[in-house]
Design an enzyme around this catalytic site. Structure first.
Site, PDB file in Angstrom:
ATOM      1  N   ASP A 133       0.906  -1.139   0.000  1.00  8.17           N
ATOM      2  CA  ASP A 133       0.000   0.000   0.000  1.00  8.17           C
ATOM      3  C   ASP A 133       0.947   1.191   0.000  1.00  8.17           C
ATOM      4  O   ASP A 133       1.591   1.480   1.014  1.00  8.17           O
ATOM      5  CB  ASP A 133      -0.862   0.003   1.270  1.00  8.17           C
ATOM      6  CG  ASP A 133      -1.808   1.186   1.282  1.00  8.17           C
ATOM      7  OD1 ASP A 133      -1.381   2.278   0.879  1.00  8.17           O
ATOM      8  OD2 ASP A 133      -2.956   1.031   1.712  1.00  8.17           O
ATOM      9  N   HIS A 134       1.059   1.861  -1.138  1.00 16.19           N
ATOM     10  CA  HIS A 134       2.163   2.823  -1.253  1.00 16.19           C
ATOM     11  C   HIS A 134       2.040   4.002  -0.281  1.00 16.19           C
ATOM     12  O   HIS A 134       3.010   4.689  -0.029  1.00 16.19           O
ATOM     13  CB  HIS A 134       2.355   3.289  -2.702  1.00 16.19           C
ATOM     14  CG  HIS A 134       1.357   4.308  -3.172  1.00 16.19           C
ATOM     15  ND1 HIS A 134       0.103   3.975  -3.590  1.00 16.19           N
ATOM     16  CD2 HIS A 134       1.423   5.650  -3.267  1.00 16.19           C
ATOM     17  CE1 HIS A 134      -0.547   5.071  -3.943  1.00 16.19           C
ATOM     18  NE2 HIS A 134       0.234   6.112  -3.744  1.00 16.19           N
TER      19      HIS A 134
ATOM     20  N   HIS B 147      -5.697   3.000   1.435  1.00 14.84           N
ATOM     21  CA  HIS B 147      -4.944   4.206   1.811  1.00 14.84           C
ATOM     22  C   HIS B 147      -5.582   4.952   2.992  1.00 14.84           C
ATOM     23  O   HIS B 147      -4.919   5.318   3.954  1.00 14.84           O
ATOM     24  CB  HIS B 147      -4.831   5.173   0.634  1.00 14.84           C
ATOM     25  CG  HIS B 147      -4.238   4.571  -0.602  1.00 14.84           C
ATOM     26  ND1 HIS B 147      -3.317   3.555  -0.571  1.00 14.84           N
ATOM     27  CD2 HIS B 147      -4.430   4.844  -1.921  1.00 14.84           C
ATOM     28  CE1 HIS B 147      -2.969   3.230  -1.812  1.00 14.84           C
ATOM     29  NE2 HIS B 147      -3.636   3.996  -2.651  1.00 14.84           N
TER      30      HIS B 147
ATOM     31  N   ASP C  33     -10.744   1.453  -4.097  1.00 18.34           N
ATOM     32  CA  ASP C  33      -9.508   2.054  -4.606  1.00 18.34           C
ATOM     33  C   ASP C  33      -8.742   2.819  -3.517  1.00 18.34           C
ATOM     34  O   ASP C  33      -7.522   2.778  -3.478  1.00 18.34           O
ATOM     35  CB  ASP C  33      -9.867   3.009  -5.757  1.00 18.34           C
ATOM     36  CG  ASP C  33      -8.652   3.428  -6.569  1.00 18.34           C
ATOM     37  OD1 ASP C  33      -7.768   2.578  -6.791  1.00 18.34           O
ATOM     38  OD2 ASP C  33      -8.585   4.601  -6.994  1.00 18.34           O
TER      39      ASP C  33
HETATM   40  C1  BG6 Z   1      -3.800   4.544  -6.211  1.00 17.78           C
HETATM   41  C2  BG6 Z   1      -5.181   4.586  -6.805  1.00 17.78           C
HETATM   42  O1  BG6 Z   1      -3.676   3.468  -5.318  1.00 17.78           O
HETATM   43  O2  BG6 Z   1      -3.555   5.752  -5.515  1.00 17.78           O
HETATM   44  C3  BG6 Z   1      -5.357   5.785  -7.707  1.00 17.78           C
HETATM   45  O3  BG6 Z   1      -5.422   3.399  -7.544  1.00 17.78           O
HETATM   46  C4  BG6 Z   1      -4.979   7.045  -6.966  1.00 17.78           C
HETATM   47  O4  BG6 Z   1      -6.685   5.884  -8.182  1.00 17.78           O
HETATM   48  C5  BG6 Z   1      -3.612   6.909  -6.309  1.00 17.78           C
HETATM   49  O5  BG6 Z   1      -4.979   8.121  -7.894  1.00 17.78           O
HETATM   50  C6  BG6 Z   1      -3.322   8.094  -5.419  1.00 17.78           C
HETATM   51  O6  BG6 Z   1      -1.990   8.019  -4.996  1.00 17.78           O
HETATM   52  P1  BG6 Z   1      -1.203   9.342  -4.595  1.00 17.78           P
HETATM   53  O7  BG6 Z   1       0.117   8.843  -4.106  1.00 17.78           O
HETATM   54  O8  BG6 Z   1      -1.109  10.176  -5.832  1.00 17.78           O
HETATM   55  O9  BG6 Z   1      -2.028  10.010  -3.544  1.00 17.78           O
END
Ligand code: BG6
Length: 515
Positions: free
Chosen positions: A202-203, A265, A260
């Protein structure tokens, strides 16, 4: 005098500092968007910062026919185009290119894995990577199990402990699309792997500002005493995006904002804010505490859903002055789609620390701007001795932890307006990451790839954590799927979501923080 040692979960650093070991990184879906936008730039940044192990190589695998030279030029383009590359130098790029290879093949075809195995064995011999492998599966989730099963059949994944070298498998969210499918995905992966070989990314957990929530809470003595229901009135978590769904119409139709963003997140952010202090930051202690928070959230039963959850979908509108299409007009989206692009939810964490404190969580596409933050709203002072003065402007204290794009921490408090009367106005005390450290941040993927090379699972999801999040959200998804009579679109692109989202807080006498 007896020396006392304070309980300090940081005593081994935020993460147990381990060395990277020689390894090969194998990317499935090497011609895809994630590889181009995130993985290749992250690997380059790690090379540039000299953080990769000396014995290292990358092998891309995908259906698209390509040779090593073409994949290397894909790497060069990714580095040239990425906004996340901090320093471009030709020498690093050339050195990295020497270690990059490509194998093309069908994900379902066993012979492709035989060719892959031969290529990996060649790389082991050429680079001294000792049979250590990280398989990064950056493909649609429907391929995860098939890839792992084929790797196993080709003798490329031995369960941990069965051989002297290591095999780790990285998978991207979404992990399943509900509790049942997540469980069966885990079960199938664990037919071939041990849990400590599975790295669920989960980045958000790789972001510096997200990890700083932990440092802020647990390395400072002054906040913890007020971090509870006695002092906190409510918590607001926002993950707002101004982008739409880009070219991912068919993916998003199947996914929607809850799967998503909220399930992963947003709940990660919530668990870091609400968790109890772990004894240490090793993978087990940290993840145990994080998961306990999700498990403690009061279930959103059918009866409470209307008061606790709001969905939305954007129609046409304007974002940053540009006219943009509505969701139903995007490519790959059904004209009568009921996929939500916005959700706002109210959660209660049923434990001693947080009983009765609402956590309002919202996320949406095509909102006015890209901003993610956690705002802790504190209770009003119990008595205001300014009765005869203009105190209308006196709002309660808010501590805002901004995750992106302005990495900052802001505390709002009342201050006296200069002049003869006792006028109070809310002002902000700011800490800006950039100004304080001056250092350029590393991207989330860099941190997480490096952690995987170190065998540190702290910042990756564990199966029970993923399942707890699905258990919480399954009733919402099921109720929304069943009720198709929803008046979508219900917010214009470029606005802060449907009016019902404001009512969600208004029913409790509160409002969303103005961002
Ligand atoms: C991803 C989603 O996991 O996270 C995307 O699939 C989203 O839809 C993105 O845009 C958002 O990541 P960040 O790092 O730009 O907030």
């Amino acid at each position: 005098m007896v020396a006392t040692e304070l309980v300090n979960p940081f005593r081994q650093g935020l993460r147990v500092d381990r060395a990277t070991e020689p390894c090969q990184l194998v990317i499935f879906g090497a011609s895809g968007d994630l590889t181009h936008r995130k993985l290749l730039p992250a690997i380059y940044n790690l090379a540039q910062a000299q953080l990769l192990p000396a014995a290292f190589s990358v092998t891309g695998f995908a259906r698209q026919a390509m040779d090593d030279a073409q994949f290397r030029s894909l790497l060069a383009t990714a580095v040239a185009e990425s906004g996340e590359v901090r320093r471009r130098d030709q020498q690093t790029l050339e050195e990295l290119e020497q270690r990059v290879h490509y194998v093309s093949g069908d994900f379902h075809d066993p012979t492709a894995y035989t060719a892959l195995k031969a290529a990996l064995e060649r790389s082991d011999a050429d680079y001294g990577t000792g049979g250590n492998r990280i398989f990064y599966i950056a493909t649609p989730a429907s391929l995860y199990v098939d890839i792992v099963e084929k790797l196993h059949a080709a003798g490329l994944v031995a369960q941990h402990g069965a051989s002297a070298s290591f095999v780790r498998v990285v998978v991207e969210k979404p992990f399943g699309r509900n509790l049942t499918s997540a469980r069966s995905l885990d079960k199938e992966l664990l037919d071939y792997l041990c849990e400590d070989q599975v790295y669920r990314i989960d980045h958000y957990l790789g972001k510096e500002t997200v990890q700083n929530i932990l440092v802020f809470r647990f390395a400072n003595g002054i906040f913890e005493p007020i971090w509870n229901r006695r002092y906190v009135d409510n918590v607001q978590i926002t993950v707002a995006e101004s982008l739409g769904i880009e070219s991912r119409g068919s993916f998003y139709e199947e996914t929607g904002v809850v799967r998503d963003i909220i399930q992963n997140h947003a709940l990660q952010l919530m668990s870091l804010v609400a968790m109890e202090p772990p004894t240490t930051f090793d993978a087990r202690d940290f993840r145990d505490e994080k998961i306990r928070v999700i498990e403690a959230i009061k279930p959103l039963g059918a009866a409470s859903l209307a008061q606790s959850a709001v969905r939305g979908q954007y129609g046409p509108g304007y974002v940053a002055g540009e006219s943009v299409a509505g969701y139903r007009q995007e490519d790959g989206v059904a004209l009568d789609s009921i996929t939500p692009t916005y959700a706002a939810l109210r959660f209660f964490v049923d434990n001693w620390r947080w009983a009765d404190v609402p956590f309002y969580v919202r996320s949406g596409k095509r909102l006015p701007k890209r901003t993610s933050e956690i705002a802790i709203h504190f209770k009003q002072a119990p008595h205001l001795p300014f009765r005869k003065t203009q105190v209308g402007e006196l709002t309660s204290n808010v501590l805002a932890l901004s995750i992106q794009p302005n990495e900052a921490i802001t505390l709002r408090f009342g201050a006296k307006v200069p002049g003869p009367s006792m006028r109070v106005r809310s002002v902000a005390m700011d800490f800006g990451y950039g100004a304080a450290f001056g250092a350029e941040e590393s991207s989330a993927y860099e941190r997480l790839i490096l952690d995987c090379m170190k065998g540190d699972q702290t910042l990756f999801d564990r199966a029970d954590g993923v399942e707890a999040a699905w258990s919480l959200l399954d009733p919402v998804l099921a109720a929304w799927d069943a009720d198709r009579a929803v008046a979508f679109p219900n917010y214009a692109a470029g606005t802060w979501g449907p009016p019902e989202a404001d009512r969600l807080l208004a029913q409790d006498g509160r409002q969303w923080r103005h961002l």
